[in-house]
Design a protein around this motif. Structure first.
Motif, PDB file in Angstrom:
ATOM      1  N   GLY A  16     -64.955 -13.117 -38.249  1.00  0.00           N
ATOM      2  CA  GLY A  16     -64.226 -13.974 -37.463  1.00  0.00           C
ATOM      3  C   GLY A  16     -63.234 -14.910 -38.328  1.00  0.00           C
ATOM      4  O   GLY A  16     -62.427 -15.355 -37.766  1.00  0.00           O
ATOM      5  N   ARG A 153     -68.038 -11.666 -30.414  1.00  0.00           N
ATOM      6  CA  ARG A 153     -66.965 -10.913 -30.046  1.00  0.00           C
ATOM      7  C   ARG A 153     -66.913  -9.706 -31.024  1.00  0.00           C
ATOM      8  O   ARG A 153     -67.095  -9.751 -32.249  1.00  0.00           O
ATOM      9  N   SER A 155     -66.568  -5.275 -31.698  1.00  0.00           N
ATOM     10  CA  SER A 155     -65.381  -4.493 -31.764  1.00  0.00           C
ATOM     11  C   SER A 155     -65.029  -3.864 -30.346  1.00  0.00           C
ATOM     12  O   SER A 155     -63.971  -3.626 -30.045  1.00  0.00           O
ATOM     13  N   GLY A 157     -65.284  -5.887 -27.587  1.00  0.00           N
ATOM     14  CA  GLY A 157     -65.231  -7.108 -26.557  1.00  0.00           C
ATOM     15  C   GLY A 157     -66.372  -7.795 -26.640  1.00  0.00           C
ATOM     16  O   GLY A 157     -67.120  -7.978 -27.694  1.00  0.00           O
ATOM     17  N   LEU A 158     -66.635  -8.962 -25.888  1.00  0.00           N
ATOM     18  CA  LEU A 158     -67.452  -9.963 -25.843  1.00  0.00           C
ATOM     19  C   LEU A 158     -68.783  -9.478 -25.650  1.00  0.00           C
ATOM     20  O   LEU A 158     -68.890  -8.435 -24.791  1.00  0.00           O
ATOM     21  N   GLN A 159     -69.963  -9.939 -26.414  1.00  0.00           N
ATOM     22  CA  GLN A 159     -71.129  -9.485 -26.033  1.00  0.00           C
ATOM     23  C   GLN A 159     -72.226 -10.647 -26.073  1.00  0.00           C
ATOM     24  O   GLN A 159     -72.164 -11.577 -26.890  1.00  0.00           O
ATOM     25  N   ASP A 214     -66.104 -20.714 -35.038  1.00  0.00           N
ATOM     26  CA  ASP A 214     -66.952 -20.941 -33.932  1.00  0.00           C
ATOM     27  C   ASP A 214     -67.000 -22.475 -33.908  1.00  0.00           C
ATOM     28  O   ASP A 214     -67.643 -23.119 -34.773  1.00  0.00           O
ATOM     29  N   LYS A 236     -63.573 -15.718 -32.556  1.00  0.00           N
ATOM     30  CA  LYS A 236     -63.974 -15.887 -31.373  1.00  0.00           C
ATOM     31  C   LYS A 236     -63.285 -17.099 -30.821  1.00  0.00           C
ATOM     32  O   LYS A 236     -63.490 -17.449 -29.835  1.00  0.00           O
ATOM     33  N   ASN A 238     -61.311 -19.566 -29.093  1.00  0.00           N
ATOM     34  CA  ASN A 238     -60.136 -19.661 -27.820  1.00  0.00           C
ATOM     35  C   ASN A 238     -60.110 -21.086 -27.156  1.00  0.00           C
ATOM     36  O   ASN A 238     -61.163 -22.010 -27.511  1.00  0.00           O
TER      37      ASN A 238
END
Ligand code: MG
Length: 264
Positions: A16, A153, A155, A157-159, A214, A236, A238
């Motif tokens: 990230g 995140r 490959s 999507g969010l996990q 993060d 990640k 946002n």
């Protein structure tokens, strides 16, 4: 506030921040190149609970950044280091197979272990395994969590991350796990110590910076440990997640490329 050009030691997050999965992010190679050129000390740091330092070094080299195992500092390597300092303890490992090599020399046993080390075992994490760990903890073992991240995140999507299982085990056993990875203060102290030893300098914590995507693990953790927090808005990151924590990093950049441009 400390100028970025005055930072003696850098802790650099990987996923990230320098790359996303298998894709190198623009400016990453340039940034590491500048740190080397300006003879600054640094560690690649990661909460990975999947890859060994050897595998990470291989990946970084493949992506165009020459890295040695000694330049890499991870939650598993920090946990193993800590367990070695305890001496003669028995451990049960719930970690990815690739990580077992980090724990060489430590007595691994599932019979009355002193510690259970829990990391990411992906789909192998199921009720049976979780309950086995729960029983060991109820039997007296101390839980060491490689990290307690909420999510990541991947490959696709969010996990959900290991933190959810650790929180569940803490709740059911009514015992607190010892968290080794970011954002624990111990992680940053150990990483900074590692650089100080190599440099042979007693640099202050405030002369170190952590760069990561993060806001909680990288930035809050580093700032709590007295390091400079440098946020990159990739990976990640946002806005709403960051606002939720109400943390204002000392520096923030759209990407590692913009940070690199500020290093002179
Ligand atoms: Mg990251």
């Amino acid at each position: 506030m400390t100028e970025l050009t005055d930072i003696k030691g850098w802790l650099v997050d990987l996923d990230g921040t320098l790359y996303l999965g298998d894709t190198i992010l623009p400016g990453a190679i340039e940034f590491i190149g500048k740190l080397e050129e300006q003879k600054r000390r640094f560690r690649f740091v990661s909460n990975t609970t999947i890859y060994s330092r050897r595998q990470i070094a291989e990946k970084l080299t493949r992506l165009g950044m020459n890295a040695s195992e000694q330049q890499i500092f991870t939650a598993p390597s920090a946990a193993a280091e800590l367990l070695r300092t305890f001496g003669g303890v028995k451990c049960y490992l719930v970690v990815a197979d690739a990580l077992r090599e980090e724990f060489d020399g430590i007595d691994i046993s599932e019979r009355n272990p002193d510690y259970v080390v829990i990391g990411d075992v992906g789909r192998d994490m199921d009720y049976e395994l979780l309950n086995k760990v729960f029983r060991l903890v109820m039997g007296g073992a101390e839980l060491i969590a490689l990290q307690k991240n909420r999510f990541f995140r991947g490959s696709d999507g969010l996990q959900i991350d290991v933190g959810a299982f650790v929180a569940g085990l803490e709740y059911s056993s009514n015992k607190q796990a010892k968290i080794i990875g970011k954002p624990s203060r111990q992680f940053f102290n150990l990483a900074v110590h590692d650089i100080r030893i190599e440099a042979g300098e007693r640099w202050l914590s405030a002369e170190f910076a952590m760069v990561g995507d993060d806001i909680e693990s990288d930035i809050k953790g580093a700032m709590d440990a007295g390091l400079l927090g440098v946020l990159v808005k990739t990976g990640k990151y946002n806005d709403s997640y960051s606002e939720h924590f109400g943390i204002v990093p000392e520096y923030s950049f759209d990407s590692i490329k913009d940070l690199s441009g500020r290093l002179g």
